[in-house]
Design an enzyme around this catalytic site. Structure first.
Site, PDB file in Angstrom:
ATOM      1  CG  ASP A   1      -0.193  -0.245   2.515  1.00  0.00           C
ATOM      2  OD1 ASP A   1       0.979   0.181   2.647  1.00  0.00           O
ATOM      3  OD2 ASP A   1      -0.774  -0.876   3.411  1.00  0.00           O
TER       4      ASP A   1
ATOM      5  CG  ASP B   1       1.497   3.911   4.353  1.00  0.00           C
ATOM      6  OD1 ASP B   1       0.294   3.786   4.629  1.00  0.00           O
ATOM      7  OD2 ASP B   1       2.293   2.957   4.306  1.00  0.00           O
TER       8      ASP B   1
ATOM      9  CG  ASP C   1       8.410   1.314  12.457  1.00  0.00           C
ATOM     10  OD1 ASP C   1       8.786   1.926  11.433  1.00  0.00           O
ATOM     11  OD2 ASP C   1       7.552   0.410  12.416  1.00  0.00           O
TER      12      ASP C   1
HETATM   13  P1  ATP Z   1       3.614  -2.646   4.939  1.00  0.00           P
HETATM   14  O1  ATP Z   1       2.574  -1.672   4.496  1.00  0.00           O
HETATM   15  O2  ATP Z   1       4.329  -3.324   3.846  1.00  0.00           O
HETATM   16  O3  ATP Z   1       3.138  -3.574   5.983  1.00  0.00           O
HETATM   17  P2  ATP Z   1       4.791  -0.283   6.088  1.00  0.00           P
HETATM   18  O4  ATP Z   1       6.184   0.015   6.552  1.00  0.00           O
HETATM   19  O5  ATP Z   1       4.249   0.588   5.008  1.00  0.00           O
HETATM   20  O6  ATP Z   1       4.773  -1.808   5.668  1.00  0.00           O
HETATM   21  P3  ATP Z   1       2.522   0.505   7.616  1.00  0.00           P
HETATM   22  O7  ATP Z   1       1.886  -0.192   8.769  1.00  0.00           O
HETATM   23  O8  ATP Z   1       1.767   0.682   6.364  1.00  0.00           O
HETATM   24  O9  ATP Z   1       3.884  -0.254   7.352  1.00  0.00           O
HETATM   25  O10 ATP Z   1       2.982   1.920   8.180  1.00  0.00           O
HETATM   26  C1  ATP Z   1       3.501   2.942   7.340  1.00  0.00           C
HETATM   27  C2  ATP Z   1       4.667   3.646   8.012  1.00  0.00           C
HETATM   28  O11 ATP Z   1       4.229   4.246   9.233  1.00  0.00           O
HETATM   29  C3  ATP Z   1       5.806   2.741   8.438  1.00  0.00           C
HETATM   30  O12 ATP Z   1       6.702   2.507   7.380  1.00  0.00           O
HETATM   31  C4  ATP Z   1       6.440   3.539   9.546  1.00  0.00           C
HETATM   32  O13 ATP Z   1       7.235   4.574   9.035  1.00  0.00           O
HETATM   33  C5  ATP Z   1       5.244   4.159  10.228  1.00  0.00           C
HETATM   34  N1  ATP Z   1       4.738   3.328  11.331  1.00  0.00           N
HETATM   35  C6  ATP Z   1       3.744   2.414  11.271  1.00  0.00           C
HETATM   36  N2  ATP Z   1       3.523   1.835  12.460  1.00  0.00           N
HETATM   37  C7  ATP Z   1       4.402   2.417  13.311  1.00  0.00           C
HETATM   38  C8  ATP Z   1       4.667   2.257  14.709  1.00  0.00           C
HETATM   39  N3  ATP Z   1       3.984   1.382  15.438  1.00  0.00           N
HETATM   40  N4  ATP Z   1       5.635   3.031  15.258  1.00  0.00           N
HETATM   41  C9  ATP Z   1       6.322   3.920  14.509  1.00  0.00           C
HETATM   42  N5  ATP Z   1       6.130   4.095  13.200  1.00  0.00           N
HETATM   43  C10 ATP Z   1       5.179   3.369  12.605  1.00  0.00           C
HETATM   44 MG    MG Z   2       2.307   0.547   4.262  1.00  0.00          MG
END
Ligand code: ATP
Ligand code: MG
Length: 451
Positions: free
Chosen positions: A75, A77, A156
């Site tokens: 996805d 963001d 994170d």
């Molecule tokens: P994927 O979508 O492939 O699972 P992602 O890294 O994009 O991986 P998301 O859950 O979509 O993960 O979150 C988007 C972004 O928001 C992350 O890359 C991170 O920068 C931030 N993020 C998400 N959850 C947290 C958290 N619990 N603590 C700190 N930052 C977070």
């Molecule tokens: Mg994501």
């Protein structure tokens, strides 16, 4: 991957000596491989509309990370300096969501683009409406807005804090994410233990990314996880359910399971399953084999583009706890005993992870069918094949046999029966009656077939 090496060299070598230590490394468009073609049209639409309205807008997180790794992002963001209400005004097709963490979902048919306003560290706010931290360090509310620099520092992992700017097509790398991508390392931004205390789910995220990307968790980021699993206990069951789906049903479930066990986190997600694995009295680790086979099965289905259902996997994860509970129930016929045990096991599990009814109902049906599939006399077999849970229950039987349970070739029988002609089916049912009962190992009370 050559372009990343080129990039890292540039980052290391071309850095002006006077660069502010906290500013981002800005990687210009001729030094990286992200192009607009890699980004979904809808994410681009959002980025351009923010830009045209005078706001900053960056693609961030998995969208940037996965493209740099040559993977298709799950996805997209977006991070912006526009406040949630301002974003909402720009997009008729958007909704404001979240309380702990307010953000905007912009909907385009099935695709949702998540737009979050830059957050600052909560220490900068005295206002508990915006930020709130429990005594144990956990962030209860995280709505203090800040700059993109602030925003990067509260993400994170370093590989999740790279921002792609549509304005100039540059990547802003705030925490050394590019280097960690090259090193294939999951590294926490800031002090790992404090960051886990703020949000314990980050421990699960570290493991999820390690499994998904086949990265190593950096030693300092990894070490605290072994002892901090208990921090997951107060996390709301609904959030935990979302996390276990991402952990176990994203195509890397088997690897994720091993990591969760290694880091001593599995027991905080599935306590009864963990106990059943630890106290397995079979000679050949049937309990763990069954769990691993179920996960491998789902991973394979996902790799083949087939659907997977949480109900099936959860039914498998809780199958041995169910057997243990059943063994404690006395003086009840098999089917009511099964229903009682199912209810007890699910009630225990939902203390850790919720299980929406749309999943717990089919779970119970799959379990129920495990009692019914051995009873094939008369018209029963023909009726069972038409049962809406037949396929799942039959797969489940095969899985049980694959893990070492002796079901007297029940799976094989059903494999043939399903595809047999009417005549052959009749013959198969008749032969069941004739077959002299074989010498069998004594059965557990609740498993006795009635036929
Ligand atoms: P994927 O979508 O492939 O699972 P992602 O890294 O994009 O991986 P998301 O859950 O979509 O993960 O979150 C988007 C972004 O928001 C992350 O890359 C991170 O920068 C931030 N993020 C998400 N959850 C947290 C958290 N619990 N603590 C700190 N930052 C977070
Ligand atoms: Mg994501």
């Amino acid at each position: 991957m050559g372009f990343i090496s080129k990039l890292v060299n540039m980052v290391k070598g071309d850095q002006p000596a006077a660069a502010a230590p906290t500013g981002p490394n800005v990687i210009t468009r001729d030094h990286h491989d992200i192009s607009r073609r890699d980004i979904s049209d809808n994410a681009l639409k959002v980025l351009y509309r923010l830009k045209d309205a005078g706001y900053q807008g960056f693609l961030v997180g998995g969208g940037v990370r996965d493209i740099l790794l040559g993977k298709q992002p799950k996805d997209f963001d977006i991070a912006t300096d526009a406040h949630p209400e301002q974003v909402h005004k720009l997009f008729r097709n958007s909704i404001l969501i979240g309380r702990r963490f307010r953000l905007v979902h912009v909907r385009f048919g099935r695709e949702i683009i998540e737009v979050a306003t830059f957050r600052a560290s909560h220490h900068t706010s005295e206002n508990s409406n915006q930020a709130k931290q429990a005594e144990n360090g956990m962030l209860l509310r995280d709505n203090v807005y800040g700059t993109v620099d602030d925003d990067a520092m509260r993400r994170d992992f370093t590989i999740n804090a790279m921002y792609y700017n549509i304005n100039g097509f540059t990547i802003h790398d705030f925490a050394g994410g590019i280097e960690d991508i090259e090193k294939r390392s999951i590294r926490m931004i800031g002090e790992p233990q404090a960051r886990y205390r703020e949000d314990p789910v980050r421990m699960l995220r570290a493991i999820r990314f390690a499994a998904k990307l086949d990265f190593e968790i950096d030693p300092d980021t990894a070490e605290p996880i072994h002892t901090l699993g208990h921090l997951l206990e107060p996390i709301p069951a609904a959030r935990m359910f979302e996390e276990i789906l991402k952990l176990l049903l994203s195509g890397n479930g088997e690897q994720t399971y091993y990591l969760l066990r290694d880091y001593d986190l599995f027991k905080f997600l599935f306590p009864a399953t963990d106990a059943a694995i630890e106290n397995d009295e079979t000679e050949d680790f049937q309990v763990e084999d069954f769990v691993v086979l179920a996960l491998r099965n789902s991973d394979e289905r996902i790799a083949q583009g087939k659907s997977v259902t949480p109900a099936y996997l959860l039914a498998a994860l809780l199958w041995h706890p169910l057997q243990q509970r059943l063994a404690q129930i006395r003086n009840m016929p098999p089917i009511p005993a099964m229903h009682q045990a199912a209810q007890d096991v699910i009630l225990q599990q939902v203390k850790r992870t919720s299980i929406p009814r749309r999943f717990s109902t089919p779970m119970k049906e799959i379990w129920d069918m495990q009692l019914r599939l051995p009873r094939r006399h008369g018209n029963r077999a023909a009726e069972l094949v038409d049962n809406k849970r037949f396929r799942a229950a039959y797969d489940f039987i095969l899985l049980r046999e694959a893990s070492g349970e002796d079901l007297e070739n029940l799976g094989e029988w059903w494999t043939e029966y399903q595809f047999a002609s009417g005549e052959r089916r009749e013959q198969m049912t008749k032969e069941l009656g004739k077959a002299a009962p074989k010498k069998r190992a004594p059965k557990k009370p609740n498993e006795s077939a009635d036929g």
